[in-house]
Scaffold this motif. Structure first.
Motif, PDB file in Angstrom:
ATOM      1  N   CYS A  72     -21.143  28.103  42.863  1.00 43.15           N
ATOM      2  CA  CYS A  72     -22.085  28.581  41.832  1.00 43.15           C
ATOM      3  C   CYS A  72     -21.331  28.498  40.458  1.00 43.15           C
ATOM      4  CB  CYS A  72     -22.491  29.909  41.946  1.00 43.15           C
ATOM      5  SG  CYS A  72     -23.514  30.259  43.401  1.00 43.15           S
ATOM      6  N   CYS A  73     -21.833  27.642  39.559  1.00 43.08           N
ATOM      7  CA  CYS A  73     -21.015  27.143  38.394  1.00 43.08           C
ATOM      8  C   CYS A  73     -21.609  27.913  37.281  1.00 43.08           C
ATOM      9  CB  CYS A  73     -20.884  25.814  38.208  1.00 43.08           C
ATOM     10  SG  CYS A  73     -20.402  24.959  39.599  1.00 43.08           S
ATOM     11  N   SER A  74     -20.969  28.414  36.232  1.00 43.95           N
ATOM     12  CA  SER A  74     -21.381  28.736  34.865  1.00 43.95           C
ATOM     13  C   SER A  74     -20.450  29.163  33.952  1.00 43.95           C
ATOM     14  CB  SER A  74     -22.400  30.017  35.041  1.00 43.95           C
ATOM     15  OG  SER A  74     -22.768  30.425  33.718  1.00 43.95           O
ATOM     16  N   ALA A  75     -20.157  28.750  32.796  1.00 41.22           N
ATOM     17  CA  ALA A  75     -19.147  28.983  31.892  1.00 41.22           C
ATOM     18  C   ALA A  75     -19.593  30.008  31.070  1.00 41.22           C
ATOM     19  CB  ALA A  75     -18.878  27.777  31.169  1.00 41.22           C
ATOM     20  N   SER A  99     -11.687  32.050  37.068  1.00 38.27           N
ATOM     21  CA  SER A  99     -12.014  32.394  35.516  1.00 38.27           C
ATOM     22  C   SER A  99     -10.773  31.730  34.457  1.00 38.27           C
ATOM     23  CB  SER A  99     -11.765  33.998  35.323  1.00 38.27           C
ATOM     24  OG  SER A  99     -10.514  34.655  35.776  1.00 38.27           O
ATOM     25  N   LYS A 100      -9.725  31.135  35.192  1.00 38.22           N
ATOM     26  CA  LYS A 100      -9.011  30.549  34.358  1.00 38.22           C
ATOM     27  C   LYS A 100      -9.091  28.949  34.415  1.00 38.22           C
ATOM     28  CE  LYS A 100      -5.367  34.274  34.609  1.00 38.22           C
ATOM     29  NZ  LYS A 100      -3.897  34.438  34.978  1.00 38.22           N
ATOM     30  N   ASP A 101      -8.791  28.538  33.233  1.00 36.34           N
ATOM     31  CA  ASP A 101      -8.935  27.088  33.055  1.00 36.34           C
ATOM     32  C   ASP A 101      -7.672  26.240  33.420  1.00 36.34           C
ATOM     33  OD1 ASP A 101      -9.539  24.441  32.353  1.00 36.34           O
ATOM     34  OD2 ASP A 101      -9.943  24.896  30.226  1.00 36.34           O
ATOM     35  N   GLY A 102      -7.760  25.496  34.298  1.00 34.42           N
ATOM     36  CA  GLY A 102      -6.581  24.957  34.865  1.00 34.42           C
ATOM     37  C   GLY A 102      -6.465  23.494  34.558  1.00 34.42           C
ATOM     38  N   SER A 103      -7.216  22.901  33.778  1.00 41.17           N
ATOM     39  CA  SER A 103      -7.509  21.520  33.391  1.00 41.17           C
ATOM     40  C   SER A 103      -6.191  21.312  32.491  1.00 41.17           C
ATOM     41  CB  SER A 103      -8.870  21.170  32.654  1.00 41.17           C
ATOM     42  OG  SER A 103      -9.169  22.106  31.589  1.00 41.17           O
TER      43      SER A 103
END
Length: 118
Positions: A72-75, A99-103
């Motif tokens: 399930c995706c949502s920003a 919840s952390k952006d690893g990009s």
């Protein structure tokens, strides 16, 4: 044909796929993942409709011996595990919230300028 991932939308599931689930038996037998994108959009009457369609999908998966994982995706949603649980009927503890952006991203520079008052 077999598939391990289902990409669809609630309306297509409701109208075309779930009523004719016998025709899609091979897909349901091997289904491992269901992706629910933009889950923050599913609220109110549309959210309730979507939740009921998802529960039908889960029942049909069980009929064919599969128990797919839900992605399930949502920003932009607060309480993502709770919302995912409400939509899918899967307990909130079964979800892992990322919840952390690893990009990767390049270096950032912040410049503050305080212009003189004239």
């Amino acid at each position: 044909r077999q598939s391990s991932i289902l990409l669809s939308n609630p309306d297509m599931l409701h109208v075309s796929i779930l009523p004719k689930h016998q025709q899609y038996a091979n897909i349901f037998k091997g289904l491992r993942y269901v992706v629910l994108d933009e889950m923050h959009m599913y609220h109110g009457a549309f959210g309730m409709h979507t939740a009921m369609v998802i529960r039908r999908l889960r029942r049909i998966c069980r009929l064919y011996g599969s128990d797919p994982a839900w992605l399930c995706c949502s920003a932009t949603v607060g309480g993502p595990a709770q919302l995912a649980s409400q939509l899918t009927g899967v307990p909130p503890e079964a979800f892992t919230v990322v919840s952390k952006d690893g990009s990767p991203c390049g270096p950032k520079r912040f410049v503050l300028w305080n212009p003189p008052l004239k």
